[in-house]
Design an enzyme around this catalytic site. Structure first.
Site, PDB file in Angstrom:
ATOM      1  N   HIS A 148       0.910  -1.085  -0.018  1.00 22.88           N
ATOM      2  CA  HIS A 148      -0.094   0.126   0.027  1.00 22.88           C
ATOM      3  C   HIS A 148       0.834   1.306   0.162  1.00 22.88           C
ATOM      4  O   HIS A 148       0.549   2.188  -0.958  1.00 22.88           O
ATOM      5  CB  HIS A 148      -0.873  -0.037   1.237  1.00 22.88           C
ATOM      6  N   GLU A 149       1.629   1.168   0.897  1.00 26.61           N
ATOM      7  CA  GLU A 149       2.601   2.424   0.940  1.00 26.61           C
ATOM      8  C   GLU A 149       3.754   2.656  -0.222  1.00 26.61           C
ATOM      9  O   GLU A 149       3.786   3.765  -0.531  1.00 26.61           O
ATOM     10  CB  GLU A 149       3.131   2.494   2.519  1.00 26.61           C
TER      11      GLU A 149
END
Length: 505
Positions: A269-270
């Site tokens: 996600h990051e």
């Protein structure tokens, strides 16, 4: 070439320096969340407040407003597309910044630094009461700022603070989108859970899983997506985030000893966020037009890589192999099989933690927070009533009740940062991610086969062209979506994606 002594040239120089200060704040924020000793909160708050004060005073300089007027009236016709968009974004930034008095902006910055540390301790101690007073102090200032900004911009207070995060996003748009999803998702969740209950139950991977092994896996996945460790790093924190400046975009993640899936999800996600920042046009770095278009579109990039590509059937065998290698699995059978890892990774059902929720129930977590925020800012709910309101809504929307506040209303850092109006961006992002992935795979037939080889390059090329390189050239995310996909934001692709992945595959 724009003359440096022109109105636009002077504005560009000023806003670039403001961008430099923002970069300094970003790095200090990263340090505060990863490396800074707990005793540094008060001093760091003063430093952050000083930077905020300099930016606020720069924006409040009457000369800046005069330069904007001159550039718009006398020079607009001589500017190229990127310079014209930069001027538009300068005006937008200036309107938002000057709506808030400098003293109030400084007070907000100081309160945020203290509230973040109070939140960390309250979360660790499961003690919402200890966080309530710092949050009340911060909220009082936030309410004042929202009211002032709403008046200045001709918007409702909540629309004004949402506009900071995603230009053009309004409560009218969000209310319609959330009403649609709130009707669609619960019965879909029940259908999926019924189908999954008829399948073999997913077996937990046999741990424990060391931080070192999980970090090695995280680094491998980040590189697979396209992350460059010569221009970034991964660190551990309580609440994962990515931030940075050109050439230095940093990722944070978190690991659990008995659940490596959580760390995998957080890292991918990051990394998606980081790829957006890294892909912005460097010749416009630190200028308003060189920034990401909005947090909703930013979230679409994290979910594009984590959810759309990272959980795609083509990629799951690659992920399975990476997991087995990272943790020294003796075979690819039993809990280590691709089928079991896929069931673990795609399991749907109500859960307590937003950042660990599956993609079907995740929007319900966001809708809950949106309703609470609206109630708080409308004066219908007091801060000390948040825990009970949270539990009541959670039971109503997800059918379970949080056993404590650490896994309930204290799980997110956002309110301690003064980020009211930010949560709707997450569901905006999920919907936009599905829309973008659908368009990308239709326009480039190589994307899905490449994912089956662990190669994200074709997808990254497409997003670089259609999203990252566009920065804030367009006035809204909808303009970028229309150009990339042919239509404005719509939940159609998201709903079709969930139906296809969980009921039709």
């Amino acid at each position: 070439m724009t003359q440096l002594n022109s109105a636009y040239g002077q504005l560009a120089d000023t806003f670039e320096r403001v961008g430099h200060l923002g970069a300094a704040s970003s790095t200090l924020f990263w340090d505060g969340r990863t490396k800074m000793p707990t005793g540094g909160a008060s001093s760091r708050g003063k430093v952050m407040a000083a930077l905020t004060s300099i930016v606020s005073e720069t924006m409040a300089d009457p000369r800046l407003g005069d330069l904007l007027d001159r550039a718009e009236s006398e020079e607009a016709g001589t500017l190229g597309p990127w310079e014209a968009a930069n001027l538009r974004e300068m005006r937008r930034r200036w309107r938002h910044e000057t709506a808030i008095p400098t003293q109030l902006a400084v007070q907000l910055s100081e309160r945020v630094a203290l509230a973040q540390k109070a939140w960390e301790k309250a979360r660790a101690d499961n003690d919402f009461a200890a966080f309530a007073e710092p949050l009340e102090g911060l909220l009082g200032l936030q309410l004042k700022a929202a009211a002032i900004k709403g008046d200045a911009l001709g918007m409702s207070p909540y629309d004004a603070i949402m506009d900071v995060h995603e230009p053009g996003m309004t409560t009218a748009l969000i209310d319609d989108l959330f009403a649609d999803l709130a009707d669609f998702l619960p019965p879909l969740m029940e259908q999926i859970m019924e189908r999954q209950a008829a399948e073999p139950a997913p077996e937990p991977l046999p741990g424990p899983f060391s931080d070192a092994a999980q970090m090695k896996l995280s680094e491998k996945l980040a590189v697979m997506i396209g992350y460059d460790f010569d221009e970034g790093r991964i660190d551990l924190t309580a609440h994962p985030f990515a931030n940075g400046v050109p050439g230095d975009v940093r990722i944070t993640t978190r690991f659990f000893e008995h659940d490596p899936i959580s760390g995998i999800m957080a890292t991918m996600h990051e990394t998606g966020h980081a790829m957006y920042e890294a892909g912005l046009p460097r010749n416009w770095s630190f200028h308003p037009v060189g920034s990401a278009r909005g947090m909703g579109l930013h979230e679409s990039q994290s979910l594009l890589f984590e959810m759309q590509a990272g959980r795609n059937a083509a990629f799951l065998p690659v992920l399975g192999e990476a997991i087995r290698e990272a943790f020294g699995a003796a075979s690819d059978s039993g809990p280590w099989s691709d089928a079991n890892i896929g069931r673990l990774y795609r399991k749907v059902g109500p859960s307590l933690i937003r950042v660990e929720a599956d993609e079907v129930t995740y929007p319900l977590h966001v809708i809950l927070r949106y309703r609470i925020e609206r109630a708080i800012l409308d004066g219908a709910l007091e801060i000390r009533g948040i825990p009970s309101a949270w539990k009541e809504l959670f039971e109503e929307m997800l059918g379970i009740t949080p056993p404590n506040d650490t896994n309930g209303c204290l799980q997110d850092i956002h309110w301690s940062m003064g980020l009211f109006g930010h949560f709707p961006s997450y569901t905006f992002g999920a919907v936009a991610a599905a829309q973008l992935f659908e368009a990308a795979t239709q326009q480039d037939a190589e994307i899905l086969p490449a994912l089956g080889r662990g190669d994200f390059a074709p997808l990254l090329r497409w997003t670089r062209q259609h999203v990252h390189s566009q920065a804030s050239l367009a006035a809204s995310s909808d303009e970028i979506l229309i150009k990339a996909t042919g239509s404005p934001l719509s939940a159609d692709a998201f709903k079709a994606h969930l139906q296809a992945r969980y009921l039709d595959e």
